[in-house]
Motif scaffolding. Structure first.
Motif, PDB file in Angstrom:
ATOM      1  N   PRO A 186       0.765  -1.114  -0.060  1.00 17.78           N
ATOM      2  CA  PRO A 186       0.041   0.043   0.046  1.00 17.78           C
ATOM      3  C   PRO A 186       0.890   1.336   0.201  1.00 17.78           C
ATOM      4  CG  PRO A 186      -0.911  -1.497   1.680  1.00 17.78           C
ATOM      5  CD  PRO A 186       0.301  -2.084   1.211  1.00 17.78           C
ATOM      6  N   SER A 187       0.609   2.344  -0.814  1.00 20.47           N
ATOM      7  CA  SER A 187       1.288   3.531  -1.023  1.00 20.47           C
ATOM      8  C   SER A 187       0.705   4.488  -0.044  1.00 20.47           C
ATOM      9  CB  SER A 187       1.253   4.060  -2.329  1.00 20.47           C
ATOM     10  OG  SER A 187      -0.065   4.114  -2.760  1.00 20.47           O
ATOM     11  N   VAL A 188       1.359   5.664   0.264  1.00 25.47           N
ATOM     12  CA  VAL A 188       0.835   6.884   0.705  1.00 25.47           C
ATOM     13  C   VAL A 188       0.584   8.011  -0.550  1.00 25.47           C
ATOM     14  CG1 VAL A 188       2.054   6.634   2.912  1.00 25.47           C
ATOM     15  CG2 VAL A 188       3.086   7.825   1.220  1.00 25.47           C
ATOM     16  N   SER A 189      -0.125   8.918  -0.072  1.00 22.84           N
ATOM     17  CA  SER A 189      -0.514   9.984  -1.197  1.00 22.84           C
ATOM     18  C   SER A 189      -0.362  11.320  -0.502  1.00 22.84           C
ATOM     19  CB  SER A 189      -1.804   9.850  -1.973  1.00 22.84           C
ATOM     20  OG  SER A 189      -2.634   9.735  -1.064  1.00 22.84           O
ATOM     21  N   PHE A 190       0.196  12.298  -1.608  1.00 24.71           N
ATOM     22  CA  PHE A 190       0.195  13.728  -0.885  1.00 24.71           C
ATOM     23  C   PHE A 190      -0.719  14.498  -1.856  1.00 24.71           C
ATOM     24  CE2 PHE A 190       4.157  11.723   0.169  1.00 24.71           C
ATOM     25  CZ  PHE A 190       4.275  12.019   1.617  1.00 24.71           C
ATOM     26  N   PHE A 191      -1.344  15.581  -1.290  1.00 25.21           N
ATOM     27  CA  PHE A 191      -1.934  16.721  -1.844  1.00 25.21           C
ATOM     28  C   PHE A 191      -3.507  16.697  -1.884  1.00 25.21           C
ATOM     29  CE2 PHE A 191       2.297  17.245  -3.806  1.00 25.21           C
ATOM     30  CZ  PHE A 191       2.734  17.891  -2.843  1.00 25.21           C
ATOM     31  N   GLN A 192      -4.137  15.297  -1.685  1.00 22.01           N
ATOM     32  CA  GLN A 192      -5.545  15.182  -1.421  1.00 22.01           C
ATOM     33  C   GLN A 192      -5.630  14.600  -0.259  1.00 22.01           C
ATOM     34  OE1 GLN A 192      -7.431  16.401  -3.773  1.00 22.01           O
ATOM     35  NE2 GLN A 192      -5.802  17.196  -5.065  1.00 22.01           N
ATOM     36  N   GLY A 193      -6.394  15.060   0.708  1.00 22.02           N
ATOM     37  CA  GLY A 193      -6.570  14.693   2.001  1.00 22.02           C
ATOM     38  C   GLY A 193      -7.471  13.994   2.503  1.00 22.02           C
ATOM     39  N   VAL A 194      -7.628  13.091   3.475  1.00 25.01           N
ATOM     40  CA  VAL A 194      -8.437  12.173   3.936  1.00 25.01           C
ATOM     41  C   VAL A 194      -8.443  12.453   5.718  1.00 25.01           C
ATOM     42  CG1 VAL A 194      -9.033   9.960   4.175  1.00 25.01           C
ATOM     43  CG2 VAL A 194      -8.507  10.409   2.007  1.00 25.01           C
ATOM     44  N   ARG A 195      -9.251  12.430   6.181  1.00 26.64           N
ATOM     45  CA  ARG A 195      -9.558  12.304   7.648  1.00 26.64           C
ATOM     46  C   ARG A 195     -10.648  11.343   8.085  1.00 26.64           C
ATOM     47  NH1 ARG A 195      -5.678  15.743   9.832  1.00 26.64           N
ATOM     48  NH2 ARG A 195      -6.711  15.869  11.647  1.00 26.64           N
ATOM     49  N   VAL A 196     -10.476  10.902   9.304  1.00 23.26           N
ATOM     50  CA  VAL A 196     -11.370   9.555   9.828  1.00 23.26           C
ATOM     51  C   VAL A 196     -12.109  10.510  10.809  1.00 23.26           C
ATOM     52  CG1 VAL A 196     -11.413   7.635  11.175  1.00 23.26           C
ATOM     53  CG2 VAL A 196      -9.438   7.948   9.594  1.00 23.26           C
ATOM     54  N   ALA A 197     -13.624  10.218  10.510  1.00 21.16           N
ATOM     55  CA  ALA A 197     -14.826  10.581  11.341  1.00 21.16           C
ATOM     56  C   ALA A 197     -14.829  10.162  12.502  1.00 21.16           C
ATOM     57  CB  ALA A 197     -15.893  10.893  10.426  1.00 21.16           C
ATOM     58  N   GLU A 198     -15.669  10.643  13.248  1.00 21.23           N
ATOM     59  CA  GLU A 198     -16.042   9.949  14.682  1.00 21.23           C
ATOM     60  C   GLU A 198     -16.465   8.781  14.701  1.00 21.23           C
ATOM     61  OE1 GLU A 198     -15.236  10.911  17.661  1.00 21.23           O
ATOM     62  OE2 GLU A 198     -14.137  12.976  16.778  1.00 21.23           O
ATOM     63  N   ASP A 199     -17.182   8.336  13.491  1.00 19.42           N
ATOM     64  CA  ASP A 199     -17.771   6.858  13.418  1.00 19.42           C
ATOM     65  C   ASP A 199     -17.051   6.007  12.590  1.00 19.42           C
ATOM     66  OD1 ASP A 199     -17.913   7.831  10.741  1.00 19.42           O
ATOM     67  OD2 ASP A 199     -20.033   7.922  10.568  1.00 19.42           O
ATOM     68  N   GLY A 200     -15.660   6.397  12.412  1.00 23.35           N
ATOM     69  CA  GLY A 200     -14.609   5.869  11.574  1.00 23.35           C
ATOM     70  C   GLY A 200     -14.633   5.521  10.294  1.00 23.35           C
ATOM     71  N   THR A 201     -15.425   6.455   9.511  1.00 23.08           N
ATOM     72  CA  THR A 201     -15.735   6.570   8.016  1.00 23.08           C
ATOM     73  C   THR A 201     -14.572   7.596   7.772  1.00 23.08           C
ATOM     74  OG1 THR A 201     -17.251   8.251   8.360  1.00 23.08           O
ATOM     75  CG2 THR A 201     -17.969   6.044   8.057  1.00 23.08           C
ATOM     76  N   THR A 202     -14.318   7.472   6.571  1.00 26.49           N
ATOM     77  CA  THR A 202     -13.075   8.265   5.973  1.00 26.49           C
ATOM     78  C   THR A 202     -13.759   9.628   5.122  1.00 26.49           C
ATOM     79  OG1 THR A 202     -12.873   6.971   4.079  1.00 26.49           O
ATOM     80  CG2 THR A 202     -11.215   6.713   5.560  1.00 26.49           C
ATOM     81  N   GLU A 203     -13.363  10.610   5.539  1.00 21.23           N
ATOM     82  CA  GLU A 203     -13.919  11.883   4.939  1.00 21.23           C
ATOM     83  C   GLU A 203     -12.547  12.402   3.898  1.00 21.23           C
ATOM     84  OE1 GLU A 203     -14.926  14.302   8.121  1.00 21.23           O
ATOM     85  OE2 GLU A 203     -16.852  13.366   8.234  1.00 21.23           O
ATOM     86  N   PHE A 204     -13.040  12.549   2.516  1.00 22.67           N
ATOM     87  CA  PHE A 204     -12.311  13.451   1.680  1.00 22.67           C
ATOM     88  C   PHE A 204     -12.152  15.020   2.086  1.00 22.67           C
ATOM     89  CE2 PHE A 204     -11.334  15.093  -2.640  1.00 22.67           C
ATOM     90  CZ  PHE A 204      -9.893  14.455  -2.981  1.00 22.67           C
ATOM     91  N   THR A 205     -11.066  15.403   1.999  1.00 23.74           N
ATOM     92  CA  THR A 205     -10.832  16.847   2.299  1.00 23.74           C
ATOM     93  C   THR A 205     -10.566  17.746   1.368  1.00 23.74           C
ATOM     94  OG1 THR A 205      -8.884  16.626   3.419  1.00 23.74           O
ATOM     95  CG2 THR A 205     -10.507  16.474   4.844  1.00 23.74           C
ATOM     96  N   GLY A 206      -9.675  16.899   0.276  1.00 25.92           N
ATOM     97  CA  GLY A 206      -9.274  17.608  -1.015  1.00 25.92           C
ATOM     98  C   GLY A 206      -7.910  18.361  -0.979  1.00 25.92           C
ATOM     99  N   SER A 207      -8.007  19.296  -1.762  1.00 25.01           N
ATOM    100  CA  SER A 207      -6.427  20.070  -1.749  1.00 25.01           C
ATOM    101  C   SER A 207      -6.376  21.474  -0.931  1.00 25.01           C
ATOM    102  CB  SER A 207      -6.324  20.138  -3.452  1.00 25.01           C
ATOM    103  OG  SER A 207      -5.357  21.070  -3.536  1.00 25.01           O
ATOM    104  N   ALA A 208      -5.187  21.610  -0.751  1.00 22.01           N
ATOM    105  CA  ALA A 208      -4.858  22.764  -0.234  1.00 22.01           C
ATOM    106  C   ALA A 208      -4.594  23.951  -1.255  1.00 22.01           C
ATOM    107  CB  ALA A 208      -3.505  22.765   0.609  1.00 22.01           C
ATOM    108  N   GLY A 209      -4.680  23.595  -2.439  1.00 20.53           N
ATOM    109  CA  GLY A 209      -4.610  24.429  -3.560  1.00 20.53           C
ATOM    110  C   GLY A 209      -3.327  24.753  -4.295  1.00 20.53           C
TER     111      GLY A 209
END
Length: 284
Positions: A186-209
């Motif tokens: 498995p790889s890591v990725s840069f410039f497109q973000g992901v956060r983990v929500a309280e319920d354990g699901t992943t949320e896409f946060t996108g780019s910093a620009g």
């Protein structure tokens, strides 16, 4: 930059094809490597032109690879705000020692990549460290896209298609370095973000620009594989990805007098493991 149309008759013979190919010398495109890298026209102010060892712009849907010496710094820049740099690292002469995303997250007690984070192998050693980060939108949890997923989503995921999958591009980069599909973790990725929500699901946060960058420092000789493809969780219906700038230059590995060495007990142990391994081999 579009390709000029060529009448079929111009390349119908070997001589015509040769003349056409030679006529392309000196032409440039928006996405291409600079060879030699030291010919980079305008290096950053903090980088001496003579220290540059890799200079390339990778188009969206493209890939690249390079073997970097210990101490080299690798700066990735999202030129448009739509790049997504999927990264794999292997020990250059021991490819069975490679990036382990689980240990990278678990050992350092942090699932979110950023400045000060260490990219670890499953040997408890540091392959690379993150020395600078102006993006803050990265992901060590999801991995890259696959042929099956891209075919279902975009209609195709093969490397030659308009929507190549990250894993398919990694296979090509790996092959050019003597590696097989089984060598691709498995790889890591840069410039497109992901956060983990309280319920354990992943949320896409996108780019910093546009213009965000991240700098990695190779802590041992490493083979770098990069695929610039949309993040698997990117909700946009179209295959959307922009140009990625890659710049590598000579520097020095992290030393005991660097703040990063002692930033955490776990990180210090990983650095000690790395130097112990390299010292025994006469490489440090």
């Amino acid at each position: 930059m579009g390709k000029p149309s060529v009448p079929p008759s111009a390349t119908a013979s070997t001589h015509g094809a040769r003349e056409h190919a030679r006529a392309q010398e000196g032409t440039t495109a928006d996405a291409m490597p600079i060879v030699p890298a030291s010919d980079l026209p305008e290096p950053p102010e903090d980088v001496a032109a003579g220290d540059v060892v890799w200079a390339e712009t990778v188009a969206g849907g493209g890939y690249t690879h390079k073997v970097l010496a210990r101490g080299t710094e690798l700066r990735l820049t999202d030129l448009t705000g739509d790049a997504c740099a999927h990264l794999l690292l292997h020990s250059a002469d021991r490819p069975w020692e490679r990036l382990n995303t689980a240990d990278t997250v678990k050992v350092l007690w942090n699932a979110y990549l950023g400045e000060g984070h260490l990219l670890l192998s499953d040997q408890g050693r540091v392959l690379a460290s993150v020395t600078e980060d102006t993006s803050g939108r990265h992901d060590a949890l999801t991995g890259t896209s696959t042929l099956v997923r891209n075919t279902a989503r975009y209609g195709d995921g093969t490397p030659q298609s308009a929507s190549p999958a990250g894993r398919e591009l990694f296979k090509l980069a790996a092959l050019k370095n003597g590696l097989a599909p089984r060598d691709l973790p498995p790889s890591v990725s840069f410039f497109q973000g992901v956060r983990v929500a309280e319920d354990g699901t992943t949320e896409f946060t996108g780019s910093a620009g546009p213009g965000a960058s991240v700098t990695l420092r190779a802590e041992q000789d490493v083979t770098v594989l990069l695929a610039n493809v949309p993040h698997p969780l990117d909700p946009r219906a179209d295959y959307t990805t922009g140009n990625l700038r890659v710049l590598a230059y000579r520097s020095r590995p992290t030393a005991p007098d660097d703040a990063l060495w002692d930033a955490t007990p776990e990180g210090r142990r990983a650095f000690l493991n790395t130097v112990d391994h390299l010292t025994a081999r006469g490489l440090a």
